[in-house]
Design an enzyme around this catalytic site. Sequence first.
Site, PDB file in Angstrom:
ATOM      1  N   PRO A 161     -53.308  38.489  34.062  1.00  0.00           N
ATOM      2  CA  PRO A 161     -54.717  38.066  34.119  1.00  0.00           C
ATOM      3  C   PRO A 161     -54.810  36.549  34.210  1.00  0.00           C
ATOM      4  O   PRO A 161     -54.160  35.837  33.436  1.00  0.00           O
ATOM      5  CB  PRO A 161     -55.286  38.584  32.792  1.00  0.00           C
ATOM      6  CG  PRO A 161     -54.101  38.708  31.884  1.00  0.00           C
ATOM      7  CD  PRO A 161     -52.943  39.062  32.767  1.00  0.00           C
ATOM      8  N   THR A 177     -57.831  33.527  34.836  1.00  0.00           N
ATOM      9  CA  THR A 177     -59.186  33.060  35.114  1.00  0.00           C
ATOM     10  C   THR A 177     -59.169  32.157  36.341  1.00  0.00           C
ATOM     11  O   THR A 177     -58.375  31.226  36.426  1.00  0.00           O
ATOM     12  CB  THR A 177     -59.732  32.295  33.897  1.00  0.00           C
ATOM     13  OG1 THR A 177     -59.877  33.204  32.811  1.00  0.00           O
ATOM     14  CG2 THR A 177     -61.086  31.663  34.209  1.00  0.00           C
ATOM     15  N   GLN A 229     -59.625  43.369  32.333  1.00  0.00           N
ATOM     16  CA  GLN A 229     -59.374  42.720  31.044  1.00  0.00           C
ATOM     17  C   GLN A 229     -60.696  42.333  30.395  1.00  0.00           C
ATOM     18  O   GLN A 229     -61.442  41.504  30.926  1.00  0.00           O
ATOM     19  CB  GLN A 229     -58.501  41.474  31.181  1.00  0.00           C
ATOM     20  CG  GLN A 229     -58.036  40.982  29.821  1.00  0.00           C
ATOM     21  CD  GLN A 229     -57.453  39.592  29.840  1.00  0.00           C
ATOM     22  OE1 GLN A 229     -58.157  38.630  30.149  1.00  0.00           O
ATOM     23  NE2 GLN A 229     -56.184  39.472  29.497  1.00  0.00           N
ATOM     24  N   TYR A 249     -58.910  33.599  22.129  1.00  0.00           N
ATOM     25  CA  TYR A 249     -60.251  34.163  22.283  1.00  0.00           C
ATOM     26  C   TYR A 249     -60.557  35.103  21.120  1.00  0.00           C
ATOM     27  O   TYR A 249     -59.784  35.213  20.163  1.00  0.00           O
ATOM     28  CB  TYR A 249     -60.392  34.787  23.671  1.00  0.00           C
ATOM     29  CG  TYR A 249     -60.228  33.708  24.729  1.00  0.00           C
ATOM     30  CD1 TYR A 249     -61.208  32.738  24.915  1.00  0.00           C
ATOM     31  CD2 TYR A 249     -59.048  33.594  25.460  1.00  0.00           C
ATOM     32  CE1 TYR A 249     -61.043  31.707  25.818  1.00  0.00           C
ATOM     33  CE2 TYR A 249     -58.871  32.555  26.372  1.00  0.00           C
ATOM     34  CZ  TYR A 249     -59.874  31.614  26.542  1.00  0.00           C
ATOM     35  OH  TYR A 249     -59.696  30.577  27.431  1.00  0.00           O
ATOM     36  N   ARG A 298     -53.417  42.988  24.913  1.00  0.00           N
ATOM     37  CA  ARG A 298     -52.630  41.765  25.109  1.00  0.00           C
ATOM     38  C   ARG A 298     -52.700  40.889  23.857  1.00  0.00           C
ATOM     39  O   ARG A 298     -53.790  40.698  23.299  1.00  0.00           O
ATOM     40  CB  ARG A 298     -53.153  40.980  26.312  1.00  0.00           C
ATOM     41  CG  ARG A 298     -52.203  39.862  26.762  1.00  0.00           C
ATOM     42  CD  ARG A 298     -52.732  39.126  27.967  1.00  0.00           C
ATOM     43  NE  ARG A 298     -51.646  38.612  28.788  1.00  0.00           N
ATOM     44  CZ  ARG A 298     -51.641  37.400  29.349  1.00  0.00           C
ATOM     45  NH1 ARG A 298     -52.644  36.564  29.178  1.00  0.00           N
ATOM     46  NH2 ARG A 298     -50.628  37.009  30.095  1.00  0.00           N
ATOM     47  N   GLY A 341     -47.857  35.141  36.466  1.00  0.00           N
ATOM     48  CA  GLY A 341     -49.143  34.494  36.642  1.00  0.00           C
ATOM     49  C   GLY A 341     -49.167  33.582  37.854  1.00  0.00           C
ATOM     50  O   GLY A 341     -49.526  33.999  38.957  1.00  0.00           O
TER      51      GLY A 341
END
Length: 358
Positions: free
Chosen positions: A24, A26, A100, A181, A228, A315
């Site tokens: 994942p 962003t 996600q 997060y 995750r 990534g």
Amino acid sequence: MIAPLLTSFSIGALNFPNRVVMAPMTRRRAAYGKLPTALMAQYYAQRASAGLIISESIEVDPLSGLQGPTRPGLFNEKQRDAWLLVTRAVHEAGGRIFAQLSHMGRAAHASQLEPGGRVIAPSAIAASGQIYTAKGPVPYETPAELDTTDIATLVQQYALAAALAQEAEFDGVELHGANGYLIDQFLRDASNQRIDHYGGSAANRARFLLEIFDAVSQVWPRSQIGVRVSPTNTFQGMGDSDPVAHFTAIAQLLSARAPAYLHVVEPPVQPEGVPYVAGAIRANFTGPLILAGKFGLATGNAAIETGRADLVAFGESFLANPDLPQRFLSGAALNEPDKATFYTSGEAGYTDYPFAQG
């Protein structure tokens, strides 16, 4: 002999042609309203040769702010319908994609939120460093400490997002419990200093994650819900007093629920003084394990071959190489990622990376 990364693997009813996962990432290409776009569909479809694509972080909070380009959302029907562009493009290209699901928690800023939105966290402890706002970089704000009513509302937000993800034809969901997060803020004791049943022991700090998992499992089969975590990532002031012991306990609690996989952010070589946690997690989690964090072809193959992981997530190398599994197979050189375009807009550094020739 086929490289270990390029062998097939199955999770539940899902069959992966290889063990190369797109991590994942962003990318901030969503349109106003946190809506996925046709350009995003092209980007993900280009990378459909991954064994599994895990989408960028998708916001579950309807008060997270609707300005764009920014992180996409999945808390209303317009967003659901827009995500169909992405999932159908990936499926038409032969791929599989999980959504996600994420909440920024204390990593947000009040100026980015809708009216009534708050910067929130398990404890009133601000993240370290600065956040970039319309007025430039500013220090993170001290968040409001969540009460149990707030927590119950958040659990339902995740459950709604999971239901919308299913309607948007994703193949599963991943709960984002990493990188500072909201779920991660509960899991680690540098950010969670509560004295109620959501704080203190590792089991108590995992309660929020487990409540979300249980709520989402009313929508999705457990074999299509991944999790995750990042036990030693210090981003935004995150930390834990004993990550090996605490994430061993968390792995045991998750193992009992039999998720699709546990996705652990830990590079093959840790910085000096930083403990290795993935091995303890592997020994205490019976399901499939994904490792992520600066892996390359050799280190990824070694992780599979030695049994340290079942799949490996890539990534930046997948960002810059839409045909990464094919390049691994052929030995083709890799494109270098253009870091200046990671969070900009448009095609540059997004859908214009070349495929290997031949």
